[in-house]
Motif scaffolding. Structure first.
Motif, mmCIF file in Angstrom:
data_model
loop_
_atom_site.group_PDB
_atom_site.id
_atom_site.type_symbol
_atom_site.label_atom_id
_atom_site.label_comp_id
_atom_site.label_asym_id
_atom_site.label_seq_id
_atom_site.Cartn_x
_atom_site.Cartn_y
_atom_site.Cartn_z
ATOM 1 N N GLY A 30 0.761 -1.100 0.048
ATOM 2 C CA GLY A 30 0.025 -0.062 0.075
ATOM 3 C C GLY A 30 0.901 1.319 -0.173
ATOM 4 N N ARG A 31 0.306 2.275 0.296
ATOM 5 C CA ARG A 31 1.064 3.651 0.603
ATOM 6 C C ARG A 31 0.563 4.452 1.815
ATOM 7 N N PRO A 32 1.679 4.767 2.464
ATOM 8 C CA PRO A 32 1.407 5.543 3.805
ATOM 9 C C PRO A 32 0.414 6.641 3.584
ATOM 10 N N ILE A 33 -0.679 6.915 4.280
ATOM 11 C CA ILE A 33 -1.407 8.268 4.452
ATOM 12 C C ILE A 33 -1.618 8.619 5.787
ATOM 13 N N GLN A 39 -2.111 2.735 6.043
ATOM 14 C CA GLN A 39 -1.797 2.041 4.469
ATOM 15 C C GLN A 39 -2.928 2.149 3.507
ATOM 16 N N ARG A 40 -2.948 2.817 2.449
ATOM 17 C CA ARG A 40 -3.941 2.938 1.609
ATOM 18 C C ARG A 40 -3.852 1.993 0.591
#
Length: 166
Positions: A30-33, A39-40
């Protein structure tokens, strides 16, 4: 046509002809938000809900558990939009599906059972039975809404028995 249809476990590969499995991607970071606290995971870029003036509709279905074997003698489809089912909590459900076509091909029926944490996005036009909850409870449903209802239903006489293997 099948007289009995055996349910198989839901996997992304086995279900790909009918839609998308909604689950946390395996091995995906995922990607950090939110300042790194979440995690998205972007799962599906276009849910196909706006054809012919449609708009996204978020609903809650409260489903009763079904008994299996379960006789299936009808399918429905939404030709203009997808339909998404995501359980709230750990709730298994069975999907009985047939490929998108003007009429359902009963010889091509398939049945899948979620693991209780998975949801699905049925592709536009995919023939499917109404929600078959194994575990009673609530499901979030996202579908296309418009002035004209987008739901074709086909019924037949002889029921097909959907069986969950032991």
């Amino acid at each position: 046509m099948h007289n009995t249809l055996s349910v198989q476990p839901l996997t992304a590969a086995a279900f790909a002809a009918f839609g998308t499995v909604v689950e946390v991607p395996r091995g995906g970071a995922g990607r950090p938000i939110n300042g790194g606290t979440s995690q998205r995971f972007d799962l599906l870029a276009d849910m196909a809900l706006t054809a012919e003036g449609g708009r996204p509709m978020l609903a809650l279905f409260r489903a009763q558990a079904r008994r299996f074997p379960h006789a299936v003698n009808e399918l429905e489809r939404h030709a203009l939009g997808s339909q998404t089912f995501v359980p709230l909590g750990q709730r298994r459900f069975v999907l009985v599906v047939a490929p998108a076509a003007p009429e359902p091909d009963l010889g091509a029926l398939a049945a899948f059972m979620t693991d209780g944490t998975q949801g699905v996005v049925l592709a536009p036009g995919t023939w499917h039975h109404a929600l078959l909850a194994v575990d009673a409870g609530d499901f979030v449903v996202v579908e296309r809404a418009a002035q004209a209802v987008d739901c074709d239903v086909v019924r037949w006489e002889q029921g097909i028995s959907v069986v969950i293997p032991a």
